[in-house]
Design an enzyme around this catalytic site. Structure first.
Site, PDB file in Angstrom:
ATOM      1  N   ASP A 255      -3.385   3.572  -7.596  1.00 28.17           N
ATOM      2  CA  ASP A 255      -2.849   2.609  -6.647  1.00 28.17           C
ATOM      3  C   ASP A 255      -3.984   2.178  -5.717  1.00 28.17           C
ATOM      4  O   ASP A 255      -4.946   2.912  -5.550  1.00 28.17           O
ATOM      5  CB  ASP A 255      -1.705   3.277  -5.867  1.00 28.17           C
ATOM      6  CG  ASP A 255      -1.198   2.407  -4.755  1.00 28.17           C
ATOM      7  OD1 ASP A 255      -1.008   1.197  -4.983  1.00 28.17           O
ATOM      8  OD2 ASP A 255      -0.991   2.925  -3.635  1.00 28.17           O
ATOM      9  N   ASP A 257      -3.924   0.221  -2.126  1.00 26.29           N
ATOM     10  CA  ASP A 257      -3.843   0.401  -0.663  1.00 26.29           C
ATOM     11  C   ASP A 257      -3.405   1.814  -0.299  1.00 26.29           C
ATOM     12  O   ASP A 257      -2.407   2.323  -0.791  1.00 26.29           O
ATOM     13  CB  ASP A 257      -2.862  -0.619  -0.070  1.00 26.29           C
ATOM     14  CG  ASP A 257      -3.308  -2.050  -0.363  1.00 26.29           C
ATOM     15  OD1 ASP A 257      -4.525  -2.306  -0.322  1.00 26.29           O
ATOM     16  OD2 ASP A 257      -2.447  -2.894  -0.661  1.00 26.29           O
TER      17      ASP A 257
END
Ligand SMILES: [Zn+2]
Length: 649
Positions: A255, A257
């Site tokens: 992922d 952020d």
């Protein structure tokens, strides 16, 4: 009949000490000339005609091919007479070219699924050329290729790059599918001509269609002794062969952020993008391993109209540039630009849809798995939210929650991660170091566990028992023994409903009932799993179900696991206890409570209470254990695992 052209005219000045007077294409790699490795690859993928454009010491190459009877395919050596550069050499043989042909450079070692490459080239019918490209570990001093979202090449950015400019990390790897007629305008141009410097930019200038095939497969030049040694060792270790996309690949989905970069709400410009500490180091470790690295990120800012696709591209260019400065790169970046809720000012209406790609949907994982032939069962997802963990669960990936970004406290979905570690660097260490070691241990002690057995894994909180249980399940499954995990923490009471002591924190009655049903089961049982929401400190419904087959091994994991073992009265139950150094454990407990929003004093006071009520009680239960597993966690998280045997097995 498929045709390939090998540019075999190189002298190999920098390799002289290794060549013993041979021309460069005949340099030895693990007992076979480089050229032979290339020809055998071409033959494997159905190329029945190969043009060898030779020059320096051409007779050596001609003789070598003849002595191997041309490996049973059509091989024609063409002596250019003079060195004319990569493209110039091909123009010298222009009349012998098929309408479409493959170009291989004579100094590269490669293992490429050529059928995939050709299919990609043909998937865009008007493509004049398709270039094999890949990210490298030094983009700042490389000639870079810029592509758009449909893989069309839009620009070339030769080195040196302007200070402060960010580009995609894509480099021409010197393997092409070309259309003969597309080259016609330059075929009579005299002198030295190079594909990268002269012809491709000129083709782009004439609005020809150039595509880029981005692949992590092995393709490296062996033009210096150092590179030759690296290629040779990669060949001997089997790494080159394993890289071919016709073989299943292992991947780490990451992922963005809160995992790679600092979590900034609605990040929409490169200025806001900042790598978290040690992320470059972590990704470099993964890059250097044989795991493919794939970024999967939801970017609803695009649908909201807060960030254009071009701005998002700039953000990703900055990410790739920053990683590149540390020798790290990712193989792919996938993002979902959508958002399901319509009706806001400034939104991009056509992106406000229910899509398959927005996590926890698994569209991006699926697309990557097709494009890179990924074996999801051997792959991982690393994220900071329950959204990522649910994506992992749905896609059949091992999930690792990191305690950066949201640290799993987003409260969106009731899902339990397979593993929890502090940050991406620890995740890389877990995947590459700890997990294989834990698996080796589980392989050993897992032998005594048979179908239908119960394994109770106890230990103090934050001692690593749930990570250990995850490894045990993987190891058992790997050996054909299906295992499921019941995490006792799912049955924590609401904060306000708790009784005394450790046991009072749990809904022990319901758990005991479930275990009792499970011991007697004759058919599959489906459990609706509750979940304890740590952020709001209350029980909620997870929506997760667990199907337990009659033959499944049930792993019961939690601080009070060993207390249940005795009451159950089953024959085949194993009682194991996991422990770590108490100072490290205290640190981890404090950190967890701080993450959950408690002040330092509050965290300290919880720790002290726990040490008073939990520690003696749980340590007493350790005496029941037949095996005690001591996880010694080192500098980062490289544990040395010791195996203690209390009673006889
Ligand atoms: Zn989407």
């Amino acid at each position: 009949m498929k045709q390939a052209v090998i540019l075999a005219g190189g002298k190999g000045t920098r390799l002289q000490e290794r060549l013993n007077g041979l021309p460069k294409p005949l340099v030895d790699i693990a007992g076979k000339p480089l050229l032979e490795h290339q020809i055998l690859l071409l033959k494997r993928f159905g190329y029945s005609e190969v043009l060898l454009l030779v020059n320096h010491r051409a007779e050596y190459i001609e003789n070598y091919c003849a002595s191997n009877n041309n490996w049973g395919i059509g091989i024609h050596c063409i002596n250019e007479g003079v060195a004319r550069g990569t493209a110039g050499a091909i123009f010298s043989a222009f009349d012998l070219l098929h309408e479409e042909f493959l170009v291989v450079y004579g100094d590269t070692m490669l293992e490429v699924d050529l059928q995939r490459f050709e299919e990609f080239h043909h998937s865009y019918p008007n493509a004049d050329a398709t270039l094999f490209v890949h990210p490298n570990d030094h983009p700042h001093d490389s000639d870079l290729v810029e592509i758009n979202s449909t893989s069309l090449i839009t620009a070339f950015h030769p080195y040196p790059h302007k200070e402060g400019s960010y580009f995609q990390n894509l480099v021409n790897a010197a393997l092409y599918c070309l259309k003969r007629d597309a080259l016609k305008p330059w075929k009579d141009t005299p002198g030295l001509l190079d594909f990268g410097k002269d012809i491709f930019p000129a083709m782009l200038g004439q609005w020809q269609i150039l595509r880029a095939y981005n692949s992590p497969e092995y393709i490296k030049d062996c033009g210096t002794p150092k590179r030759l040694d690296k290629v040779t060792s990669d060949y001997v270790s089997g790494r080159i062969e394993r890289s071919g996309l016709y073989r299943k690949q292992k991947a780490v989905f990451i992922d963005r952020d809160g995992v790679i970069n600092k979590e900034v709400s609605h990040l929409n410009s490169p200025q806001q993008f900042e790598l978290l500490p040690n992320v470059g180091k972590a990704i470099k470790r993964l890059t250097d391993s044989e795991f493919r690295t794939v970024v999967v990120t939801n970017q609803p800012v695009v649908a909201r109209g807060e960030c254009s696709p071009e701005a998002l591209q700039e953000i990703h260019n900055k990410m790739e540039s920053l990683l590149g400065q540390e020798g790290a790169y990712v193989d792919r970046i996938y993002y979902c630009p959508h958002h399901p809720d319509k009706g806001f000012e400034g939104e991009v209406t056509e992106l406000k849809i229910q899509c398959d790609c927005r996590k926890p949907n698994i569209g991006m994982v699926k697309q990557a798995s097709t494009e890179l032939n990924i074996d999801t069962a051997e792959s991982w997802i690393v994220g900071d939210t329950s959204v990522d963990m649910l994506t992992g669960e749905r896609a059949g990936l091992h999930s690792i929650l990191v305690e950066t970004g949201y640290a799993g406290l987003d409260g969106r979905y009731g899902v339990v991660p397979n593993f929890i570690v502090p940050d991406l660097n620890a995740a890389a260490a877990f995947i590459l170091d700890d997990f294989p070691k834990l698996i080796a241990l589980c392989e050993k002690i897992g032998k005594q566990v048979n179908t239908r057995d119960f394994v109770f894994i106890g230990g103090l909180s934050r001692s690593g028992k749930s990570n250990f249980a995850g490894c045990l399940r993987h190891s058992l499954n790997h050996n054909g023994k299906r295992a499921v995990i019941l995490q006792i923490d799912r049955w924590l009471h609401n904060e306000v409903d708790r009784g005394d002591g450790v046991e009072g924190r749990y809904n022990t009655k319901e758990l005991a009932d479930i275990l009792s049903v499970l011991t007697k089961r004759k058919e599959a049982i489906v459990l609706e799993l509750p979940i304890y929401d740590k952020l709001n400190r209350r029980v909620s419904i997870s929506g997760s179900r667990l199907q337990i087959e009659p033959d499944d091994i049930v792993i019961v994991e939690g601080t009070i696991a060993l207390l249940f073992a005795d009451n159950l009265g089953v024959q085949n139950s194993h009682k194991w206890f996991v422990e770590i150094d108490e100072n490290q454990r205290s640190e981890r407990v404090l950190k967890e409570y701080r993450l959950r929003g408690f002040s330092d004093e509050e965290a300290q006071s919880i720790l002290i209470t726990r040490q008073q009520d939990e520690l003696p009680f749980i340590m007493k239960s350790a005496e029941k254990a037949s095996i005690r597993v001591a996880l010694h966690i080192g500098e980062v998280t490289a544990p040395q695992i010791t195996f203690q045997q209390q009673n006889s097995l």
